[in-house]
Design an enzyme around this catalytic site. Structure first.
Site, PDB file in Angstrom:
ATOM      1  CB  CYS A  86     -10.484   5.276  62.102  1.00  0.00           C
ATOM      2  SG  CYS A  86      -9.785   6.126  63.522  1.00  0.00           S
ATOM      3  CG  HIS A 139      -6.551   3.198  60.582  1.00  0.00           C
ATOM      4  ND1 HIS A 139      -7.228   3.933  59.635  1.00  0.00           N
ATOM      5  CD2 HIS A 139      -6.479   3.978  61.685  1.00  0.00           C
ATOM      6  CE1 HIS A 139      -7.535   5.120  60.136  1.00  0.00           C
ATOM      7  NE2 HIS A 139      -7.094   5.173  61.382  1.00  0.00           N
ATOM      8  CD  GLU A 193      -6.981   1.639  56.939  1.00  0.00           C
ATOM      9  OE1 GLU A 193      -7.721   0.834  57.523  1.00  0.00           O
ATOM     10  OE2 GLU A 193      -7.016   2.867  57.147  1.00  0.00           O
TER      11      GLU A 193
HETATM   12  N1  GLN Z   1     -10.962  12.143  63.706  1.00  0.00           N
HETATM   13  C1  GLN Z   1     -11.164  10.934  64.431  1.00  0.00           C
HETATM   14  C2  GLN Z   1     -10.339  10.860  65.700  1.00  0.00           C
HETATM   15  O1  GLN Z   1      -9.376  11.563  65.836  1.00  0.00           O
HETATM   16  C3  GLN Z   1     -10.883   9.726  63.553  1.00  0.00           C
HETATM   17  C4  GLN Z   1      -9.456   9.602  63.185  1.00  0.00           C
HETATM   18  C5  GLN Z   1      -9.229   8.650  62.021  1.00  0.00           C
HETATM   19  O2  GLN Z   1     -10.135   8.326  61.278  1.00  0.00           O
HETATM   20  N2  GLN Z   1      -8.001   8.218  61.823  1.00  0.00           N
HETATM   21  O3  GLN Z   1     -10.645  10.111  66.582  1.00  0.00           O
END
Ligand code: GLN
Length: 545
Positions: free
Chosen positions: A388, A519, A521
Site C-alpha cells: 500500500c 494488503h 497480509e
Molecule cells: N496513506 C496511503 C493512502 O491513503 C496509504 C494507505 C495505506 O498504506 N494503507 O492511500
C-alpha cells in the site's frame, strides 16, 4: 444438528491475556472435529469501527473482504479458522446503538418506549444470531472484549445471559483468567480469579470452563481450589501457560481434551479428528534452523516493539508463514525510517538483511527515510515488497531517481508538488472535504487483473485475483507511460484498467522489487501462505544464503 450452539469467551482479572487467540484456538479445535464454526468479536467502545483508532494504541486495523475495518482479533479468527469473516461478525457499542437509534427513527419499534434494557441486548442477540446464520455455522464463538466487572461490557454480558436463559443447552461460557506469580511470593495466586468469577456471577453468568492463563502450567492444588471456589468441575479448569508460538495454543488445549469436553457439554459427538496439518506447521515453526532476516521499515520505532508487533500483526504473521514454508525461522527487525532521514549513511545496515518490507501507513513522518531505504533496495538488488503506502513510495522513489522527476511525490505529503505521481482518488477528495472520515476509504476486496508473464502473475499462478484495500490515494495515470518507458512494469490493474494495483521491476534488472496497492497480509494463512510473501522470502533466501 438441530440447534445452533454459542460459546461466549469472557475475560477476567486483566486485559491482554489472549482472549482472541483462545477464541480462535477453540474455534479451530471444534472445526477439526468436523463442525462448521465461525467467530464474532464484540468491542465495547463507542467507535463504530476500528478504522478511526490509532493502531499503535489499539493494534492493527484489520480489513475484511466486505470492507469492514475491524479489531485485529478478526484477523486471528481468519488465520486460525482459515475462513473469511465478514462485517456481521463484528460489533461495537457504537454500532449497536447506531442501529437501535436508526430503527427507532424509522418507527420499527411500533410505538414502544425503546429502552437500554432489553432493547440493546436484544439487538446484540439479533446480531450474534445473524452472524451465525450467514456463516452457516453450527458453533459460533463470541468473544466479548474487556473484562468482567467493567461498566462498558455489561450490556453484552446481559445479552449472553439472556441467550443462555432461553436455551441453556445451546450456550456455554468460557472464562479466560490470569493467575499471577508475584516474584516476592513465588507462588501462583488464585484469589484474583475467584474475585473475577464472583464479578461475572453478579452479571448472572456462571462459567462452564475456566482457561487459566499464567506464566506456567497450573498445578493440581490450584485447580482444586479454583474448582471449589468458582463452582466449576475440576476437569473444566484448563491450563493455558505462556508459549512462544501462538499456533501451539490449540494443540495445548487438545492435551486437555478441550474439544471433546465442550462437545460433550453440548451433547454432541466429535465427527472426526483432523489437526495433523496444523501440528506439522507448528512443528516446523518451532524448529527452523536457518534464519531469514527481514527488515520492516516504519515510523513508530520509538513506541517499542511490543506495541509495534500488534500494529503490524498481519504483516508479521504473513512473513513468518512464508519463512516456515521454506523451513526457516523469521528474524523480523524494526527499522527506523526517521534514522535514515537524519543519517543516510545508516542505510548501510540494510546489506545484512535478506529482504525488506515497507508496510501500509499514513502521513508524512519518516517518509523520506522510507523512500531512501526503497532506493537502497532498488540499487542494491535487495528483495523488496511494498504494501500500500510501501507501493506508493516505491513509485515516488522510481519517479525521482530513475525518471528524473526530482520533486515527484504523493499529494498526501506535498499537495503542491509539480509531479504528483500518487494523487488522491476524486471520490476520496469529496469525502475528506466533507470531513467524512469513518469507513470511507477504498476498502475491502477488489478484483485485479494480472499481466501475463510478469513476476506477480507467475507467483499467483492465475490471471485474476481479489485483494483487500484500505487507502485514499492511488497511482496517477498521467505518469503511467513515462514510468513504464523507464522500466517500471505495471503488472496488475483493476479490470477496467483505470487503477494501477501492482508495480514491479523485471527479473533481469532486480530479483524481487514489487509494490502492491492492496494488503496481501490480510489474506495470508498459516497453512496457506500468501504467494507474494512466499516470493519475497524465496528471493531473500536465494540472494543471501
Ligand atoms: N496513506 C496511503 C493512502 O491513503 C496509504 C494507505 C495505506 O498504506 N494503507 O492511500
Amino acid at each position: 444438528m438441530s440447534h445452533k450452539k454459542y460459546i461466549f469467551v469472557i475475560g477476567g482479572v486483566m486485559s491482554g491475556v489472549g482472549k482472541g487467540i483462545a477464541s480462535a484456538s477453540i474455534g479451530l479445535i471444534l472445526k477439526s472435529r468436523g463442525f462448521r464454526v465461525t467467530a464474532v468479536k464484540i468491542d465495547p467502545y463507542i467507535n463504530v469501527d476500528a478504522g478511526t483508532m490509532n493502531p499503535v494504541e489499539h493494534g492493527e486495523v484489520f480489513v475484511t473482504d466486505d470492507g469492514d475495518e475491524t479489531d485485529q482479533d478478526i484477523g486471528n479468527y481468519e488465520r486460525f479458522l482459515d475462513a473469511n469473516i465478514l462485517r456481521d461478525n463484528y460489533m461495537t457499542t457504537g454500532r449497536v446503538y447506531q442501529s437501535v437509534i436508526s430503527r427507532e427513527r424509522n418507527l420499527e419499534y411500533g410505538g414502544k418506549c425503546v429502552e437500554v434494557v432489553p432493547h440493546i441486548p436484544y439487538e446484540v442477540i439479533d446480531r450474534i444470531k445473524k452472524a451465525a446464520t450467514k456463516s452457516r455455522a453450527e458453533i459460533t464463538m463470541v468473544e466479548i472484549g474487556g473484562t468482567a466487572g467493567e461498566y462498558q461490557n455489561i450490556l453484552f454480558l446481559e445479552a449472553a445471559r439472556m441467550m443462555h436463559l432461553k436455551n441453556p443447552e445451546d450456550v456455554l461460557f468460557i472464562f479466560v483468567t490470569y493467575l499471577p506469580v508475584p516474584s516476592k511470593i513465588g507462588e501462583m495466586k488464585t484469589k484474583p480469579t475467584q474475585m473475577a468469577v464472583k464479578s461475572l456471577n453478579s452479571a448472572g453468568i456462571q462459567p462452564d470452563f475456566i482457561l487459566c492463563r499464567a506464566e506456567q502450567p497450573i498445578d493440581n492444588p490450584r485447580k482444586e481450589k479454583i474448582a471449589l471456589f468458582c463452582n466449576v468441575q475440576k476437569d473444566a479448569i484448563i491450563s493455558a501457560p505462556d508459549i512462544d508460538i501462538v499456533y501451539q495454543v490449540p494443540i495445548n488445549f487438545e492435551k486437555d481434551k478441550l474439544s471433546e469436553k465442550i462437545l460433550k457439554r453440548f451433547g454432541l459427538k466429535p465427527k472426526q479428528k483432523n489437526l495433523n496439518a496444523w501440528r506439522r506447521m507448528v512443528a516446523i515453526a518451532g524448529n527452523g534452523k536457518d534464519k531469514v532476516r527481514v527488515g520492516i521499515i516504519g515510523k513508530y520505532f520509538a513506541s517499542g516493539e511490543f506495541i509495534l508487533s500488534d500494529a503490524y500483526i498481519s504483516v508479521i504473521e504473513s512473513i513468518k508463514y512464508a519463512c516456515w514454508k521454506y523451513k526457516r525461522k523469521a528474524q523480523i527487525e524494526w527499522l527506523n525510517s526517521d534514522l535514515y532521514e537524519k543519517d543516510p549513511a545508516a542505510l548501510k545496515e540494510l546489506k545484512n538483511f535478506n529482504c525488506l518490507v515497507v508496510p501500509g501507513g499514513f502521513g508524512s513522518r519518516g517518509v523520506e527515510g522510507k523512500i531512501a531505504a526503497i532506493g537502497y533496495a532498488r540499487r542494491n538488488h535487495l528483495p523488496y515488497l511494498g504494501l500500500c503506502y510501501g507501493m506508493q513510495l516505491m513509485v515516488v522513489e522510481f519517479a525521482r531517481s530513475v525518471c528524473g522527476l526530482k520533486d515527484a511525490n504523493t499529494t498526501e505529503i506535498n499537495p503542491k508538488t509539480k509531479n504528483p505521481v500518487i494523487h488522491i482518488m476524486p471520490e476520496q477528495a469529496e469525502k475528506l472535504a466533507k470531513k467524512q472520515y469513518g469507513n470511507t476509504m477504498r476498502l475491502g476486496a477488489w478484483p485485479c487483473v494480472l499481466k501475463r508473464g510478469t513476476l506477480a502473475q507467475k507467483l499467483y499462478g492465475k490471471n485474476k485475483i481479489n485483494e483487500r484495500h484500505r487507502h485514499r490515494y492511488e497511482f496517477n495515470n498521467t505518469y503511467r507511460s513515462l514510468l513504464e518507458k523507464n522500466g517500471l512494469v505495471i503488472s496488475g490493474t483493476s479490470p477496467d484498467n483505470k487503477l494501477v494495483e501492482i508495480v514491479e521491476l523485471p527479473p533481469d534488472s532486480h530479483p524481487f522489487f514489487v509494490g502492491v496497492q492492496f494488503h496481501p497480509e490480510f489474506k495470508s494463512r498459516p497453512l496457506n501462505p500468501h504467494p507474494l510473501f512466499l516470493g519475497l522470502v524465496e528471493a531473500g533466501i536465494s540472494v543471501k544464503k
